[in-house]
Design an enzyme around this catalytic site. Structure first.
Site, mmCIF file in Angstrom:
data_model
loop_
_atom_site.group_PDB
_atom_site.id
_atom_site.type_symbol
_atom_site.label_atom_id
_atom_site.label_comp_id
_atom_site.label_asym_id
_atom_site.label_seq_id
_atom_site.Cartn_x
_atom_site.Cartn_y
_atom_site.Cartn_z
ATOM 1 N N GLU A 111 0.813 -1.221 0.000
ATOM 2 C CA GLU A 111 0.000 0.000 0.000
ATOM 3 C C GLU A 111 0.842 1.266 0.000
ATOM 4 O O GLU A 111 0.439 2.284 -0.533
ATOM 5 C CB GLU A 111 -0.925 0.002 1.231
ATOM 6 C CG GLU A 111 -1.863 1.192 1.310
ATOM 7 C CD GLU A 111 -2.849 1.244 0.150
ATOM 8 O OE1 GLU A 111 -3.343 2.338 -0.156
ATOM 9 O OE2 GLU A 111 -3.111 0.173 -0.455
ATOM 10 N N ARG A 141 23.125 5.771 -19.541
ATOM 11 C CA ARG A 141 23.490 6.082 -20.929
ATOM 12 C C ARG A 141 24.094 7.474 -21.078
ATOM 13 O O ARG A 141 24.689 7.788 -22.111
ATOM 14 C CB ARG A 141 22.265 5.931 -21.842
ATOM 15 C CG ARG A 141 21.166 6.928 -21.577
ATOM 16 C CD ARG A 141 19.909 6.607 -22.367
ATOM 17 N NE ARG A 141 20.148 6.537 -23.802
ATOM 18 C CZ ARG A 141 20.226 7.607 -24.589
ATOM 19 N NH1 ARG A 141 20.094 8.810 -24.077
ATOM 20 N NH2 ARG A 141 20.435 7.477 -25.876
ATOM 21 N N ASP A 165 19.475 13.837 -28.138
ATOM 22 C CA ASP A 165 18.239 13.102 -27.867
ATOM 23 C C ASP A 165 17.056 14.048 -27.700
ATOM 24 O O ASP A 165 17.220 15.213 -27.336
ATOM 25 C CB ASP A 165 18.371 12.303 -26.563
ATOM 26 C CG ASP A 165 19.184 11.041 -26.747
ATOM 27 O OD1 ASP A 165 19.267 10.557 -27.881
ATOM 28 O OD2 ASP A 165 19.733 10.548 -25.752
#
Length: 244
Positions: free
Chosen positions: A116, A154, A169
């Site tokens: 939870e 990366r 990117d």
């Protein structure tokens, strides 16, 4: 960089961290990734790490003791002051900018919850960051931790074959990435833009910047209000709007 992950299900990480770029990153010693089952730090004979919530309610809540002890042991082992990150739907929404920020750290500890939720004292007194990978709920924090590990690793020096790959990117420049093409130049009558075959690097860079702006305007116009545009970009944007 060192990345420690605290999880009740370490086997979930086996395929992710032992293949492709993440495997290479570890072989090149750019990053060391360790996944620890924090159940081992529970101080009761049944290795129980959760309990019923005070005040009643559905589900079980992760107890503070195993996670506090695990994080303290990892800190002592590495002699660093790590960023301790709680994977949580209530956290800051993850972004490329956050990945770049975390890539500058020496040591990350990622806490993967289940059940939870967490005892609030973990949130208030143990962690430095709370991160959510999106506005939805998963069964645990493991998938979110995998996303952070991949996106951060990366960016580390020597991980990608071409160091410019991560710089261009999507989101790294504030824009989505420009279109890419490869051989053949003519596939079923669908041709590569002439400028990419010209060998004129300045024109190619200008085309890529313009197309990145066009793609962002078409698909994610919200990104254009988050950062300043150059004079040239504003002219291109006006051109797109007029042609529409």
């Amino acid at each position: 960089m060192k990345i420690d992950v605290l999880s009740l299900f370490p086997e979930m990480f086996t395929g992710v961290i032992n293949t492709s770029i993440l495997k290479q990153a570890q072989e090149r010693e750019a990053v060391k990734i360790q996944v620890v089952d924090f159940r081992a730090y529970a101080d009761n004979k049944h290795r129980k790490v959760d309990d019923y919530p005070y005040g009643g309610g559905a589900g079980m809540v992760l107890s503070p003791q195993p996670l506090f002890d695990a994080v303290e042991a990892l800190k002592e082992e590495s002699h660093t002051k790590p960023r301790v990150i709680l994977l949580c739907p209530q956290g800051e929404r993850y972004s490329q900018q956050k990945a770049e920020e975390l890539a500058g750290e020496e040591h990350l500890i990622l806490l993967c919850g289940h059940y939870e939720g967490y005892d609030e004292r973990i949130r208030e007194h143990l962690v430095t960051d709370e991160i959510s990978i999106g506005d939805y709920v998963l069964t645990g924090g493991e998938l979110g931790a995998m996303v952070i590990i991949d996106s951060v690793a990366r960016l580390l020096p020597g991980v990608l074959g071409n160091e410019e790959s991560s710089v261009t990117d999507s989101f790294s420049t504030g824009l989505l990435e420009h279109p890419h093409y490869t051989r053949p130049a003519d596939f079923r009558g669908m041709k590569v833009p002439d400028v990419l075959l010209s060998g004129h690097h300045k024109n190619i860079e200008a085309w890529r910047e313009k197309e990145a702006l066009r793609r962002t305007w078409q698909r994610r116009p919200d990104l254009l209000v988050q950062g300043p545009l150059s004079e040239q970009q504003r002219r291109w944007l006006k051109e797109f709007q007029e042609k529409r």
